[in-house]
Design a protein around this motif. Sequence first.
Motif, mmCIF file in Angstrom:
data_model
loop_
_atom_site.group_PDB
_atom_site.id
_atom_site.type_symbol
_atom_site.label_atom_id
_atom_site.label_comp_id
_atom_site.label_asym_id
_atom_site.label_seq_id
_atom_site.Cartn_x
_atom_site.Cartn_y
_atom_site.Cartn_z
ATOM 1 N N TYR A 30 -12.579 9.047 -2.967
ATOM 2 C CA TYR A 30 -12.109 7.993 -2.074
ATOM 3 C C TYR A 30 -11.478 8.631 -0.835
ATOM 4 C CZ TYR A 30 -12.844 4.667 -5.838
ATOM 5 O OH TYR A 30 -13.404 3.898 -6.818
ATOM 6 N N ALA A 31 -11.991 8.298 0.318
ATOM 7 C CA ALA A 31 -11.529 8.935 1.555
ATOM 8 C C ALA A 31 -10.336 8.204 2.177
ATOM 9 C CB ALA A 31 -12.671 9.000 2.564
ATOM 10 N N GLU A 32 -10.302 6.888 2.047
ATOM 11 C CA GLU A 32 -9.248 6.113 2.696
ATOM 12 C C GLU A 32 -8.198 5.699 1.677
ATOM 13 O OE1 GLU A 32 -10.200 3.525 6.086
ATOM 14 O OE2 GLU A 32 -12.248 3.602 5.258
ATOM 15 N N VAL A 33 -7.257 6.609 1.452
ATOM 16 C CA VAL A 33 -6.188 6.390 0.487
ATOM 17 C C VAL A 33 -4.863 6.706 1.169
ATOM 18 C CG1 VAL A 33 -5.229 7.015 -1.754
ATOM 19 C CG2 VAL A 33 -7.700 7.108 -1.399
ATOM 20 N N GLU A 34 -3.932 5.779 1.063
ATOM 21 C CA GLU A 34 -2.592 6.001 1.590
ATOM 22 C C GLU A 34 -1.578 5.711 0.499
ATOM 23 O OE1 GLU A 34 -1.460 5.065 5.710
ATOM 24 O OE2 GLU A 34 -3.160 3.675 5.587
ATOM 25 N N PHE A 35 -0.378 6.240 0.683
ATOM 26 C CA PHE A 35 0.705 5.946 -0.250
ATOM 27 C C PHE A 35 1.986 5.781 0.540
ATOM 28 C CE2 PHE A 35 0.689 10.499 0.230
ATOM 29 C CZ PHE A 35 2.026 10.854 0.280
ATOM 30 N N VAL A 36 2.891 5.003 -0.007
ATOM 31 C CA VAL A 36 4.164 4.775 0.660
ATOM 32 C C VAL A 36 5.187 4.301 -0.368
ATOM 33 C CG1 VAL A 36 3.700 2.373 1.294
ATOM 34 C CG2 VAL A 36 5.224 3.751 2.734
ATOM 35 N N GLY A 37 6.438 4.584 -0.095
ATOM 36 C CA GLY A 37 7.539 4.125 -0.934
ATOM 37 C C GLY A 37 8.137 2.861 -0.360
ATOM 38 N N ILE A 38 8.300 1.846 -1.197
ATOM 39 C CA ILE A 38 8.803 0.569 -0.699
ATOM 40 C C ILE A 38 10.290 0.624 -0.345
ATOM 41 C CG2 ILE A 38 7.044 -0.788 -1.858
ATOM 42 C CD1 ILE A 38 9.206 -1.488 -3.975
ATOM 43 N N ARG A 39 10.996 1.618 -0.848
ATOM 44 C CA ARG A 39 12.426 1.765 -0.540
ATOM 45 C C ARG A 39 12.681 2.683 0.658
ATOM 46 N NH1 ARG A 39 14.254 -2.092 -3.492
ATOM 47 N NH2 ARG A 39 14.306 -1.885 -5.737
ATOM 48 N N THR A 40 11.665 3.421 1.078
ATOM 49 C CA THR A 40 11.888 4.420 2.123
ATOM 50 C C THR A 40 11.167 4.123 3.427
ATOM 51 O OG1 THR A 40 10.091 5.754 1.222
ATOM 52 C CG2 THR A 40 12.312 6.269 0.457
ATOM 53 N N ALA A 41 10.254 3.168 3.437
ATOM 54 C CA ALA A 41 9.499 2.863 4.656
ATOM 55 C C ALA A 41 9.927 1.511 5.214
ATOM 56 C CB ALA A 41 8.000 2.862 4.354
ATOM 57 N N ASP A 42 9.677 1.326 6.469
ATOM 58 C CA ASP A 42 9.947 0.072 7.154
ATOM 59 C C ASP A 42 9.036 -1.021 6.587
ATOM 60 O OD1 ASP A 42 11.052 -1.435 9.546
ATOM 61 O OD2 ASP A 42 8.868 -1.566 9.885
ATOM 62 N N GLN A 43 9.581 -2.211 6.359
ATOM 63 C CA GLN A 43 8.799 -3.287 5.754
ATOM 64 C C GLN A 43 7.601 -3.686 6.603
ATOM 65 O OE1 GLN A 43 11.171 -6.600 4.369
ATOM 66 N NE2 GLN A 43 11.241 -5.625 2.367
ATOM 67 N N SER A 44 7.748 -3.661 7.912
ATOM 68 C CA SER A 44 6.605 -4.027 8.754
ATOM 69 C C SER A 44 5.500 -2.976 8.652
ATOM 70 C CB SER A 44 7.029 -4.223 10.207
ATOM 71 O OG SER A 44 7.562 -3.036 10.739
#
Length: 127
Positions: free
Chosen positions: A26-40
């Motif tokens: 899978y080439a288009e994969v992202e990850f993010v933390g819901i407590r550390t990133a801006d909600q928008s």
Amino acid sequence: MRILILCEHGKNRSRYLAAYFQEKGYAEVEFVGIRTADQSEIQRKIDYSDIVVVVHGSVADIVRQEFEISGKRLIELKVEDRPELVLPERKTLDGEEWIRFQEEHVYPKLREQMKYSGLVCLDQHCG
């Protein structure tokens, strides 16, 4: 197919799963933390994604309450990564012990639960 993986802090489970998906092709994969990133920013990533994977029920609850996910396939895993909540002796780990716990307990559970999602079997092997 665009996949977004969400966890609490974006440092462990989601990062591991993103690398795992990339290994599976899978080439288009992202990850993010819901407590550390801006909600928008998180909402933009959700909007761009076809599939949203959350690593734990508590994260899924927050995602359902705070973000617009209608029309997205939501895959909810139930993988705890805190040794003090998982190990029988309720021991807090750090350093090499913590890494070993993740490699021996957490990452295999992530892979195992993803097998049932139908996403990780791009060819004849799953694992």
